[in-house]
Design a protein around this motif. Sequence first.
Motif, PDB file in Angstrom:
ATOM      1  N   ALA A  23       0.855  -1.187   0.000  1.00  0.00           N
ATOM      2  CA  ALA A  23       0.000   0.000   0.000  1.00  0.00           C
ATOM      3  C   ALA A  23       0.891   1.238   0.000  1.00  0.00           C
ATOM      4  O   ALA A  23       1.955   1.244   0.611  1.00  0.00           O
ATOM      5  CB  ALA A  23      -0.914   0.010   1.218  1.00  0.00           C
ATOM      6  N   ILE A  24       0.473   2.276  -0.702  1.00  0.00           N
ATOM      7  CA  ILE A  24       1.180   3.558  -0.686  1.00  0.00           C
ATOM      8  C   ILE A  24       0.382   4.496   0.205  1.00  0.00           C
ATOM      9  O   ILE A  24      -0.809   4.748  -0.033  1.00  0.00           O
ATOM     10  CB  ILE A  24       1.325   4.139  -2.104  1.00  0.00           C
ATOM     11  CG1 ILE A  24       2.162   3.180  -2.955  1.00  0.00           C
ATOM     12  CG2 ILE A  24       1.952   5.531  -2.045  1.00  0.00           C
ATOM     13  CD1 ILE A  24       2.229   3.547  -4.416  1.00  0.00           C
ATOM     14  N   ILE A  25       1.044   4.991   1.248  1.00  0.00           N
ATOM     15  CA  ILE A  25       0.403   5.872   2.225  1.00  0.00           C
ATOM     16  C   ILE A  25       0.925   7.286   1.982  1.00  0.00           C
ATOM     17  O   ILE A  25       2.135   7.509   1.897  1.00  0.00           O
ATOM     18  CB  ILE A  25       0.733   5.441   3.675  1.00  0.00           C
ATOM     19  CG1 ILE A  25       0.397   3.963   3.902  1.00  0.00           C
ATOM     20  CG2 ILE A  25       0.055   6.350   4.686  1.00  0.00           C
ATOM     21  CD1 ILE A  25      -1.057   3.637   3.794  1.00  0.00           C
ATOM     22  N   THR A  26       0.016   8.248   1.877  1.00  0.00           N
ATOM     23  CA  THR A  26       0.391   9.649   1.710  1.00  0.00           C
ATOM     24  C   THR A  26       0.107  10.382   3.016  1.00  0.00           C
ATOM     25  O   THR A  26      -1.008  10.314   3.539  1.00  0.00           O
ATOM     26  CB  THR A  26      -0.415  10.297   0.564  1.00  0.00           C
ATOM     27  OG1 THR A  26      -0.192   9.548  -0.632  1.00  0.00           O
ATOM     28  CG2 THR A  26      -0.008  11.749   0.355  1.00  0.00           C
ATOM     29  N   VAL A  27       1.152  11.081   3.523  1.00  0.00           N
ATOM     30  CA  VAL A  27       1.011  11.884   4.738  1.00  0.00           C
ATOM     31  C   VAL A  27       1.124  13.350   4.305  1.00  0.00           C
ATOM     32  O   VAL A  27       2.096  13.739   3.653  1.00  0.00           O
ATOM     33  CB  VAL A  27       2.096  11.527   5.773  1.00  0.00           C
ATOM     34  CG1 VAL A  27       1.950  12.415   7.012  1.00  0.00           C
ATOM     35  CG2 VAL A  27       2.016  10.056   6.140  1.00  0.00           C
ATOM     36  N   LYS A  28       0.145  14.157   4.681  1.00  0.00           N
ATOM     37  CA  LYS A  28       0.104  15.568   4.277  1.00  0.00           C
ATOM     38  C   LYS A  28       0.062  16.420   5.541  1.00  0.00           C
ATOM     39  O   LYS A  28      -0.743  16.173   6.429  1.00  0.00           O
ATOM     40  CB  LYS A  28      -1.145  15.817   3.433  1.00  0.00           C
ATOM     41  CG  LYS A  28      -1.189  17.186   2.786  1.00  0.00           C
ATOM     42  CD  LYS A  28      -2.510  17.440   2.062  1.00  0.00           C
ATOM     43  CE  LYS A  28      -2.589  16.660   0.781  1.00  0.00           C
ATOM     44  NZ  LYS A  28      -3.770  17.056  -0.030  1.00  0.00           N
ATOM     45  N   VAL A  29       0.961  17.439   5.601  1.00  0.00           N
ATOM     46  CA  VAL A  29       1.014  18.358   6.740  1.00  0.00           C
ATOM     47  C   VAL A  29       0.806  19.770   6.195  1.00  0.00           C
ATOM     48  O   VAL A  29       1.437  20.163   5.200  1.00  0.00           O
ATOM     49  CB  VAL A  29       2.377  18.260   7.471  1.00  0.00           C
ATOM     50  CG1 VAL A  29       2.440  19.250   8.619  1.00  0.00           C
ATOM     51  CG2 VAL A  29       2.623  16.855   7.959  1.00  0.00           C
ATOM     52  N   THR A  30      -0.078  20.519   6.840  1.00  0.00           N
ATOM     53  CA  THR A  30      -0.342  21.895   6.415  1.00  0.00           C
ATOM     54  C   THR A  30      -0.253  22.827   7.608  1.00  0.00           C
ATOM     55  O   THR A  30      -0.412  22.407   8.764  1.00  0.00           O
ATOM     56  CB  THR A  30      -1.742  22.026   5.792  1.00  0.00           C
ATOM     57  OG1 THR A  30      -2.707  21.693   6.773  1.00  0.00           O
ATOM     58  CG2 THR A  30      -1.911  21.132   4.600  1.00  0.00           C
ATOM     59  N   ASP A  31       0.028  24.095   7.331  1.00  0.00           N
ATOM     60  CA  ASP A  31      -0.101  25.094   8.388  1.00  0.00           C
ATOM     61  C   ASP A  31      -1.178  26.074   7.949  1.00  0.00           C
ATOM     62  O   ASP A  31      -1.518  26.181   6.780  1.00  0.00           O
ATOM     63  CB  ASP A  31       1.237  25.786   8.684  1.00  0.00           C
ATOM     64  CG  ASP A  31       1.797  26.560   7.516  1.00  0.00           C
ATOM     65  OD1 ASP A  31       1.178  26.530   6.432  1.00  0.00           O
ATOM     66  OD2 ASP A  31       2.845  27.180   7.670  1.00  0.00           O
ATOM     67  N   GLY A  32      -1.715  26.747   8.899  1.00  0.00           N
ATOM     68  CA  GLY A  32      -2.825  27.642   8.601  1.00  0.00           C
ATOM     69  C   GLY A  32      -4.129  26.878   8.651  1.00  0.00           C
ATOM     70  O   GLY A  32      -4.176  25.690   8.980  1.00  0.00           O
ATOM     71  N   PRO A  33      -5.221  27.529   8.341  1.00  0.00           N
ATOM     72  CA  PRO A  33      -6.521  26.850   8.388  1.00  0.00           C
ATOM     73  C   PRO A  33      -6.608  25.754   7.312  1.00  0.00           C
ATOM     74  O   PRO A  33      -6.000  25.855   6.256  1.00  0.00           O
ATOM     75  CB  PRO A  33      -7.534  27.961   8.123  1.00  0.00           C
ATOM     76  CG  PRO A  33      -6.772  29.156   7.718  1.00  0.00           C
ATOM     77  CD  PRO A  33      -5.320  28.922   7.960  1.00  0.00           C
ATOM     78  N   ALA A  36      -7.790  26.953   3.940  1.00  0.00           N
ATOM     79  CA  ALA A  36      -6.902  27.865   3.202  1.00  0.00           C
ATOM     80  C   ALA A  36      -5.486  27.733   3.751  1.00  0.00           C
ATOM     81  O   ALA A  36      -4.963  28.650   4.387  1.00  0.00           O
ATOM     82  CB  ALA A  36      -7.401  29.300   3.317  1.00  0.00           C
ATOM     83  N   PRO A  37      -4.848  26.583   3.559  1.00  0.00           N
ATOM     84  CA  PRO A  37      -3.512  26.407   4.132  1.00  0.00           C
ATOM     85  C   PRO A  37      -2.496  27.341   3.475  1.00  0.00           C
ATOM     86  O   PRO A  37      -2.611  27.695   2.309  1.00  0.00           O
ATOM     87  CB  PRO A  37      -3.196  24.952   3.831  1.00  0.00           C
ATOM     88  CG  PRO A  37      -4.071  24.565   2.704  1.00  0.00           C
ATOM     89  CD  PRO A  37      -5.289  25.436   2.807  1.00  0.00           C
ATOM     90  N   ILE A  38      -1.509  27.730   4.296  1.00  0.00           N
ATOM     91  CA  ILE A  38      -0.447  28.585   3.790  1.00  0.00           C
ATOM     92  C   ILE A  38       0.624  27.731   3.117  1.00  0.00           C
ATOM     93  O   ILE A  38       1.083  28.032   2.026  1.00  0.00           O
ATOM     94  CB  ILE A  38       0.152  29.437   4.932  1.00  0.00           C
ATOM     95  CG1 ILE A  38      -0.946  30.318   5.510  1.00  0.00           C
ATOM     96  CG2 ILE A  38       1.335  30.265   4.452  1.00  0.00           C
ATOM     97  CD1 ILE A  38      -0.570  31.007   6.792  1.00  0.00           C
ATOM     98  N   HIS A  39       1.036  26.679   3.796  1.00  0.00           N
ATOM     99  CA  HIS A  39       2.029  25.756   3.249  1.00  0.00           C
ATOM    100  C   HIS A  39       1.519  24.326   3.381  1.00  0.00           C
ATOM    101  O   HIS A  39       0.863  23.984   4.355  1.00  0.00           O
ATOM    102  CB  HIS A  39       3.361  25.865   4.006  1.00  0.00           C
ATOM    103  CG  HIS A  39       3.999  27.196   3.898  1.00  0.00           C
ATOM    104  ND1 HIS A  39       3.857  28.172   4.849  1.00  0.00           N
ATOM    105  CD2 HIS A  39       4.789  27.733   2.925  1.00  0.00           C
ATOM    106  CE1 HIS A  39       4.526  29.246   4.496  1.00  0.00           C
ATOM    107  NE2 HIS A  39       5.102  29.016   3.317  1.00  0.00           N
ATOM    108  N   THR A  40       1.864  23.503   2.442  1.00  0.00           N
ATOM    109  CA  THR A  40       1.510  22.076   2.501  1.00  0.00           C
ATOM    110  C   THR A  40       2.743  21.268   2.123  1.00  0.00           C
ATOM    111  O   THR A  40       3.434  21.596   1.148  1.00  0.00           O
ATOM    112  CB  THR A  40       0.375  21.746   1.516  1.00  0.00           C
ATOM    113  OG1 THR A  40      -0.779  22.506   1.873  1.00  0.00           O
ATOM    114  CG2 THR A  40       0.026  20.267   1.549  1.00  0.00           C
TER     115      THR A  40
END
Length: 186
Positions: A23-33, A36-40
Motif C-alpha cells: 500500500a502507498i500511504i500519503t502523509v500531508k502536513v499543512t499550516d494555517g486553516p 486555506a492552508p499557507i504551506h503544505t
Amino acid sequence: PSGGSYEDLTLSLTPASEAFGVAIITVKVTDGPLDAPIHTVEKKMVINVKPANDGPSVSAIPNQSINEGEATGNIPFTVSDPEGGLLNISVTSSDTNLVPEDDIHIDIGGFGMTHTVSSAPGTDVGLSLVITPAEDIFGTADITVTVADQEGERDSKTFKLMVGVVNEPPILSEISSKITKEDTSS
C-alpha cells in the motif's frame, strides 16, 4: 517558522485482518486553516504487509471400537492449510504395546504411519487411516494424528481406539490312550 513549534508525531497503521500486500500511504502536513492552508508538505511511503503463516488443520476423528484380532476399517479424515503447500502427516499411539508405531500397524492411505500430501490453498485433502492392533492384546490407546506445514506450524487431533477382548475357547492338549488294570488308578 517563528512562533511555531515542532512536535514529534507517531503514525500507527494496522492492516485489515487476514490482509497482506503493498500500500502507498500519503502523509500531508499543512499550516494555517485547513480550508486555506499557507504551506503544505506531502510525503509518500510504501508499506509492505507480508502474509503470516496460518497453521494447517486436521479434522476431528471419532473414537473407534473394535475387537482384538481385527483392524479398523478406513477411518476418514481431512487435512488443509490456508496457504496450501506440502503437508506432513504422522500418527502416534499412547500404548505402543497395543498399537506399535510402525507401518504394519498404522497406515495412512497405503503409505504407512507418515505421509506427505500437496494441498491447494484452503482446500481439504481427504485421507484415510487404518489401525491394526498387535495380536492377542486388548485395551485402549489414544491415537494422535498430526499435520505440519513446511514452516513448522502444526495441528493434532486425538481419538480413542478401544480394542475389546474376545472370549476364545479353552485349549485342551492331546490326551494319549492309557491301558490300566481293573480296580487300579492310573
